[in-house]
Design a protein around this motif. Structure first.
Motif, mmCIF file in Angstrom:
data_model
loop_
_atom_site.group_PDB
_atom_site.id
_atom_site.type_symbol
_atom_site.label_atom_id
_atom_site.label_comp_id
_atom_site.label_asym_id
_atom_site.label_seq_id
_atom_site.Cartn_x
_atom_site.Cartn_y
_atom_site.Cartn_z
ATOM 1 N N LYS A 96 1.522 1.877 4.854
ATOM 2 C CA LYS A 96 0.531 1.672 3.810
ATOM 3 C C LYS A 96 0.947 2.513 2.606
ATOM 4 N N ASP A 104 -4.523 -0.532 -2.511
ATOM 5 C CA ASP A 104 -3.478 -0.206 -1.551
ATOM 6 C C ASP A 104 -2.754 -1.463 -1.112
ATOM 7 N N ARG A 106 0.336 -2.923 1.851
ATOM 8 C CA ARG A 106 0.972 -2.684 3.139
ATOM 9 C C ARG A 106 2.358 -3.305 3.080
ATOM 10 N N THR A 116 5.630 -7.194 1.240
ATOM 11 C CA THR A 116 4.491 -6.410 0.760
ATOM 12 C C THR A 116 3.291 -7.335 0.623
ATOM 13 N N GLU A 119 -3.656 -4.745 1.046
ATOM 14 C CA GLU A 119 -4.340 -4.156 2.201
ATOM 15 C C GLU A 119 -5.464 -5.066 2.687
ATOM 16 N N ARG A 146 0.556 -9.921 8.834
ATOM 17 C CA ARG A 146 -0.101 -8.775 9.484
ATOM 18 C C ARG A 146 -0.040 -8.961 11.003
#
Length: 179
Positions: A96, A104, A106, A116, A119, A146
């Motif tokens: 993160k 933000d 991840r 990328t 978040e 994810r």
């Protein structure tokens, strides 16, 4: 259906990275042989509804996705440590990072490739009935970048099918219009 010379016709669909943000683009994509196209997740309500009114049968709307902000063939872990373990030993986890804008992100490593994502996933779950009323016939949910646990993905899927909003997501430009 035959395409000619004994070859079967292909059923082509474009993803949102082929920018269909207006009628001319939709018609051009179809003229080039795509039967379906995916509307831009960064589009706004008004424009998306306008496109769905005319192209609802051939347009796909993403209602949930971890949109890739960028993809790099440079491993972020190797960049930070100064050495690369190679694709077979790459640390495929993620990290993160705090953005300067306060949002933000991840970074996920996949075989020395860095992806990328935000978040918070993109989600139009609260607007499913509105999308269907505007003409949407095909809605899409992606669990790609994810590392979702199976029960987490099932829970998200059920809430989206019920047209319920999801916490810790964002709607992109839905309310503002395309940027």
């Amino acid at each position: 259906e035959e395409a000619g010379a004994g070859r079967p016709a292909m059923d082509l669909t474009t993803d949102w990275t082929v920018y269909v943000s207006n009628r001319a683009a939709a018609r051009q994509v179809q003229a080039m042989g795509a039967r379906r196209f995916t509307l831009l997740p960064e589009d706004g309500r008004e424009n998306m509804q306008s496109l769905l009114a005319e192209f609802g049968r051939t347009a796909t709307v993403i209602v949930y996705q971890d949109l890739p902000l960028f993809i790099s063939e440079t491993c972020v872990s190797a960049s930070l440590t100064g050495k690369c373990a190679g694709p077979k030993s790459c640390r495929n986890g993620g990290m993160k990072l705090a953005g300067e804008s306060g949002e933000d992100v991840r970074v996920i490593n996949r075989g020395c490739r860095s992806v990328t994502i935000g978040e918070k996933p993109f989600c139009l779950g609260a607007h499913v009935s509105e999308l269907v009323a505007a003409g949407a016939r095909e809605l899409r949910v992606d669990f790609v970048w994810r590392p979702y646990l199976p029960e987490e993905a099932v829970g998200i899927w059920r809430r989206l099918r019920e047209g319920k909003p999801l916490k810790n997501t964002h709607e992109g430009n839905w309310a503002r219009g395309m940027m």
